[in-house]
Motif scaffolding. Structure first.
Motif, PDB file in Angstrom:
ATOM      1  N   LEU A 284      21.513  35.443   8.017  1.00  0.00           N
ATOM      2  CA  LEU A 284      21.216  34.805   9.301  1.00  0.00           C
ATOM      3  C   LEU A 284      20.352  33.564   9.098  1.00  0.00           C
ATOM      4  O   LEU A 284      20.582  32.521   9.726  1.00  0.00           O
ATOM      5  N   ALA A 285      19.358  33.674   8.213  1.00  0.00           N
ATOM      6  CA  ALA A 285      18.495  32.515   7.934  1.00  0.00           C
ATOM      7  C   ALA A 285      19.284  31.388   7.285  1.00  0.00           C
ATOM      8  O   ALA A 285      19.121  30.213   7.627  1.00  0.00           O
ATOM      9  N   LEU A 286      20.173  31.729   6.343  1.00  0.00           N
ATOM     10  CA  LEU A 286      20.997  30.710   5.686  1.00  0.00           C
ATOM     11  C   LEU A 286      21.929  30.028   6.679  1.00  0.00           C
ATOM     12  O   LEU A 286      22.167  28.819   6.597  1.00  0.00           O
ATOM     13  N   SER A 287      22.459  30.803   7.617  1.00  0.00           N
ATOM     14  CA  SER A 287      23.353  30.225   8.613  1.00  0.00           C
ATOM     15  C   SER A 287      22.632  29.203   9.472  1.00  0.00           C
ATOM     16  O   SER A 287      23.185  28.143   9.795  1.00  0.00           O
ATOM     17  N   VAL A 288      21.391  29.495   9.826  1.00  0.00           N
ATOM     18  CA  VAL A 288      20.623  28.563  10.652  1.00  0.00           C
ATOM     19  C   VAL A 288      20.258  27.316   9.852  1.00  0.00           C
ATOM     20  O   VAL A 288      20.363  26.184  10.335  1.00  0.00           O
ATOM     21  N   ARG A 289      19.854  27.502   8.596  1.00  0.00           N
ATOM     22  CA  ARG A 289      19.435  26.362   7.779  1.00  0.00           C
ATOM     23  C   ARG A 289      20.602  25.465   7.407  1.00  0.00           C
ATOM     24  O   ARG A 289      20.481  24.236   7.402  1.00  0.00           O
ATOM     25  N   ALA A 290      21.730  26.065   7.070  1.00  0.00           N
ATOM     26  CA  ALA A 290      22.869  25.284   6.593  1.00  0.00           C
ATOM     27  C   ALA A 290      23.624  24.597   7.712  1.00  0.00           C
ATOM     28  O   ALA A 290      24.416  23.694   7.480  1.00  0.00           O
ATOM     29  N   GLY A 291      23.392  25.011   8.940  1.00  0.00           N
ATOM     30  CA  GLY A 291      24.143  24.439  10.055  1.00  0.00           C
ATOM     31  C   GLY A 291      25.526  25.039  10.123  1.00  0.00           C
ATOM     32  O   GLY A 291      25.941  25.856   9.309  1.00  0.00           O
ATOM     33  N   GLY A 292      26.284  24.631  11.148  1.00  0.00           N
ATOM     34  CA  GLY A 292      27.641  25.156  11.306  1.00  0.00           C
ATOM     35  C   GLY A 292      27.665  26.563  11.833  1.00  0.00           C
ATOM     36  O   GLY A 292      28.673  27.248  11.724  1.00  0.00           O
TER      37      GLY A 292
ATOM     38  N   ARG B 198      31.785  29.392   5.003  1.00  0.00           N
ATOM     39  CA  ARG B 198      30.382  29.489   4.617  1.00  0.00           C
ATOM     40  C   ARG B 198      29.932  30.924   4.357  1.00  0.00           C
ATOM     41  O   ARG B 198      28.799  31.141   3.945  1.00  0.00           O
ATOM     42  N   ILE B 199      30.796  31.890   4.645  1.00  0.00           N
ATOM     43  CA  ILE B 199      30.373  33.287   4.515  1.00  0.00           C
ATOM     44  C   ILE B 199      29.967  33.609   3.078  1.00  0.00           C
ATOM     45  O   ILE B 199      28.951  34.263   2.831  1.00  0.00           O
ATOM     46  N   LEU B 200      30.754  33.153   2.113  1.00  0.00           N
ATOM     47  CA  LEU B 200      30.481  33.444   0.704  1.00  0.00           C
ATOM     48  C   LEU B 200      30.262  32.206  -0.140  1.00  0.00           C
ATOM     49  O   LEU B 200      29.766  32.319  -1.272  1.00  0.00           O
ATOM     50  N   ALA B 201      30.620  31.029   0.386  1.00  0.00           N
ATOM     51  CA  ALA B 201      30.575  29.825  -0.443  1.00  0.00           C
ATOM     52  C   ALA B 201      29.169  29.491  -0.913  1.00  0.00           C
ATOM     53  O   ALA B 201      28.960  29.134  -2.081  1.00  0.00           O
TER      54      ALA B 201
ATOM     55  N   ALA C 127      28.016  43.570   5.275  1.00  0.00           N
ATOM     56  CA  ALA C 127      26.824  42.868   5.761  1.00  0.00           C
ATOM     57  C   ALA C 127      27.143  41.406   6.063  1.00  0.00           C
ATOM     58  O   ALA C 127      26.664  40.841   7.059  1.00  0.00           O
ATOM     59  N   LYS C 128      27.955  40.778   5.226  1.00  0.00           N
ATOM     60  CA  LYS C 128      28.352  39.392   5.468  1.00  0.00           C
ATOM     61  C   LYS C 128      29.138  39.274   6.772  1.00  0.00           C
ATOM     62  O   LYS C 128      28.936  38.339   7.563  1.00  0.00           O
ATOM     63  N   ALA C 129      30.051  40.218   6.986  1.00  0.00           N
ATOM     64  CA  ALA C 129      30.848  40.192   8.211  1.00  0.00           C
ATOM     65  C   ALA C 129      29.962  40.405   9.442  1.00  0.00           C
ATOM     66  O   ALA C 129      30.148  39.740  10.470  1.00  0.00           O
ATOM     67  N   LEU C 130      28.999  41.316   9.348  1.00  0.00           N
ATOM     68  CA  LEU C 130      28.098  41.566  10.474  1.00  0.00           C
ATOM     69  C   LEU C 130      27.253  40.337  10.777  1.00  0.00           C
ATOM     70  O   LEU C 130      27.060  39.973  11.946  1.00  0.00           O
ATOM     71  N   ALA C 131      26.738  39.687   9.742  1.00  0.00           N
ATOM     72  CA  ALA C 131      25.934  38.482   9.949  1.00  0.00           C
ATOM     73  C   ALA C 131      26.772  37.379  10.590  1.00  0.00           C
ATOM     74  O   ALA C 131      26.289  36.654  11.471  1.00  0.00           O
ATOM     75  N   HIS C 132      28.027  37.252  10.168  1.00  0.00           N
ATOM     76  CA  HIS C 132      28.903  36.241  10.772  1.00  0.00           C
ATOM     77  C   HIS C 132      29.149  36.552  12.238  1.00  0.00           C
ATOM     78  O   HIS C 132      29.168  35.654  13.086  1.00  0.00           O
ATOM     79  N   TRP C 133      29.342  37.823  12.554  1.00  0.00           N
ATOM     80  CA  TRP C 133      29.580  38.183  13.953  1.00  0.00           C
ATOM     81  C   TRP C 133      28.341  37.908  14.813  1.00  0.00           C
ATOM     82  O   TRP C 133      28.466  37.423  15.943  1.00  0.00           O
ATOM     83  N   ILE C 134      27.155  38.188  14.275  1.00  0.00           N
ATOM     84  CA  ILE C 134      25.929  37.950  15.045  1.00  0.00           C
ATOM     85  C   ILE C 134      25.751  36.466  15.343  1.00  0.00           C
ATOM     86  O   ILE C 134      25.317  36.078  16.437  1.00  0.00           O
ATOM     87  N   THR C 135      26.083  35.615  14.384  1.00  0.00           N
ATOM     88  CA  THR C 135      25.871  34.171  14.558  1.00  0.00           C
ATOM     89  C   THR C 135      27.041  33.470  15.236  1.00  0.00           C
ATOM     90  O   THR C 135      26.877  32.343  15.714  1.00  0.00           O
ATOM     91  N   THR C 136      28.197  34.106  15.271  1.00  0.00           N
ATOM     92  CA  THR C 136      29.378  33.447  15.845  1.00  0.00           C
ATOM     93  C   THR C 136      30.017  34.276  16.950  1.00  0.00           C
ATOM     94  O   THR C 136      30.137  33.825  18.093  1.00  0.00           O
ATOM     95  N   GLY C 137      30.465  35.467  16.624  1.00  0.00           N
ATOM     96  CA  GLY C 137      31.189  36.277  17.600  1.00  0.00           C
ATOM     97  C   GLY C 137      30.357  36.672  18.802  1.00  0.00           C
ATOM     98  O   GLY C 137      30.827  36.593  19.952  1.00  0.00           O
ATOM     99  N   LEU C 138      29.123  37.085  18.579  1.00  0.00           N
ATOM    100  CA  LEU C 138      28.268  37.506  19.691  1.00  0.00           C
ATOM    101  C   LEU C 138      27.947  36.354  20.640  1.00  0.00           C
ATOM    102  O   LEU C 138      28.080  36.505  21.866  1.00  0.00           O
ATOM    103  N   PRO C 139      27.515  35.176  20.147  1.00  0.00           N
ATOM    104  CA  PRO C 139      27.284  34.054  21.082  1.00  0.00           C
ATOM    105  C   PRO C 139      28.528  33.651  21.858  1.00  0.00           C
ATOM    106  O   PRO C 139      28.453  33.322  23.044  1.00  0.00           O
ATOM    107  N   LEU C 140      29.695  33.678  21.198  1.00  0.00           N
ATOM    108  CA  LEU C 140      30.930  33.337  21.902  1.00  0.00           C
ATOM    109  C   LEU C 140      31.237  34.353  22.997  1.00  0.00           C
ATOM    110  O   LEU C 140      31.687  33.992  24.091  1.00  0.00           O
ATOM    111  N   THR C 141      30.988  35.615  22.715  1.00  0.00           N
ATOM    112  CA  THR C 141      31.212  36.661  23.713  1.00  0.00           C
ATOM    113  C   THR C 141      30.309  36.473  24.922  1.00  0.00           C
ATOM    114  O   THR C 141      30.744  36.609  26.074  1.00  0.00           O
ATOM    115  N   LEU C 142      29.049  36.155  24.671  1.00  0.00           N
ATOM    116  CA  LEU C 142      28.098  35.990  25.765  1.00  0.00           C
ATOM    117  C   LEU C 142      28.366  34.718  26.567  1.00  0.00           C
ATOM    118  O   LEU C 142      28.099  34.668  27.778  1.00  0.00           O
ATOM    119  N   ALA C 143      28.887  33.684  25.901  1.00  0.00           N
ATOM    120  CA  ALA C 143      29.136  32.418  26.587  1.00  0.00           C
ATOM    121  C   ALA C 143      30.468  32.392  27.328  1.00  0.00           C
ATOM    122  O   ALA C 143      30.645  31.570  28.240  1.00  0.00           O
TER     123      ALA C 143
END
Length: 221
Positions: A9-17, A66-69, A93-109
């Motif tokens: 989650l921290a890497l996703s925020v720092r790396a952008g995207g 960006r999940i594994l790269a 764990a990678k899939a869960l982190a991706h869902w938290i940063t992408t799938g969950l916000p899309l669902t809420l929006a």
């Protein structure tokens, strides 16, 4: 596992995207749709559920590479392969982190974006539920695609070509749940696509982490 998820989650925020880019892309798709098909309320109401699901699916594609790269580039993936946590757990764990940063916000929006497409009132609940159940499958399938293409230079296009056909069943049944819900159909009409959507998600969660781990092992040799 929790530390690995927090790190991703921290890497996703720092790396952008992360969720910001996905939400922006989702909003662009929703905003441009009336310009393409016309502003008639009846037309937009008819296609709203499918457009919202398609926009969410395409937005998920933006961050798959960006999940594994990042872990592969800095050598962390090789360390994770020798860590006490099995690679299957790492993939989950990678899939869960991706869902938290992408799938969950899309669902809420999605309900807010549904207003722009004149989504009928009964459809908001079912749209949210279908995305909440279907987007985890998108993240797990995306992690599998990322595992297959990790280490390949400019593998983003190949990743999309691999993942998009696997996304089609989730898109079909997810959009069908949202469409039938928007039409006001009861549980009897929604039960079949809803059960199939849930079955796809459960099957991907149960099977694909093992396939992702096998693909990672092959690419690290």
């Amino acid at each position: 596992m929790m530390a690995l998820i927090a790190r991703d989650l921290a890497l996703s925020v720092r790396a952008g995207g992360g969720f910001g880019l996905a939400l922006a892309f989702f909003l662009i798709v929703v905003t441009l749709t009336p310009f393409a098909v016309g502003p008639e309320s009846a037309t937009l109401s008819t296609i709203a559920a499918g457009i919202l699901w398609l926009g969410a699916l395409l937005a998920c594609l933006l961050s798959l590479d960006r999940i594994l790269a990042l872990d592969y580039e800095d050598g962390a993936l090789e360390l994770l392969a020798t860590a006490p946590i099995p690679l299957e757990g790492v993939a989950a764990a990678k899939a869960l982190a991706h869902w938290i940063t992408t799938g969950l916000p899309l669902t809420l929006a999605a309900p807010a974006f549904g207003v722009l497409l004149n989504l009928p009132a009964p459809g908001y609940v079912w749209l949210t539920l279908s995305l909440a159940i279907g987007t985890p499958a998108l993240s797990v399938i995306g992690t599998f695609g990322a595992a297959l293409t990790v280490g390949l230079k400019r593998g983003g296009l190949l990743l999309s070509l691999i993942v998009l056909p696997l996304y089609v069943p989730t898109l079909i049944f997810g959009a069908e749940v949202a469409r039938r819900g928007a039409e006001g159909q009861g549980l009897a009409g929604l039960s079949t696509p809803f059960a199939l959507l849930g079955g796809i998600t459960l099957a991907t969660i149960a099977l694909l982490p093992f396939a992702s781990a096998a693909a990672i092992r092959i690419n690290l040799r």
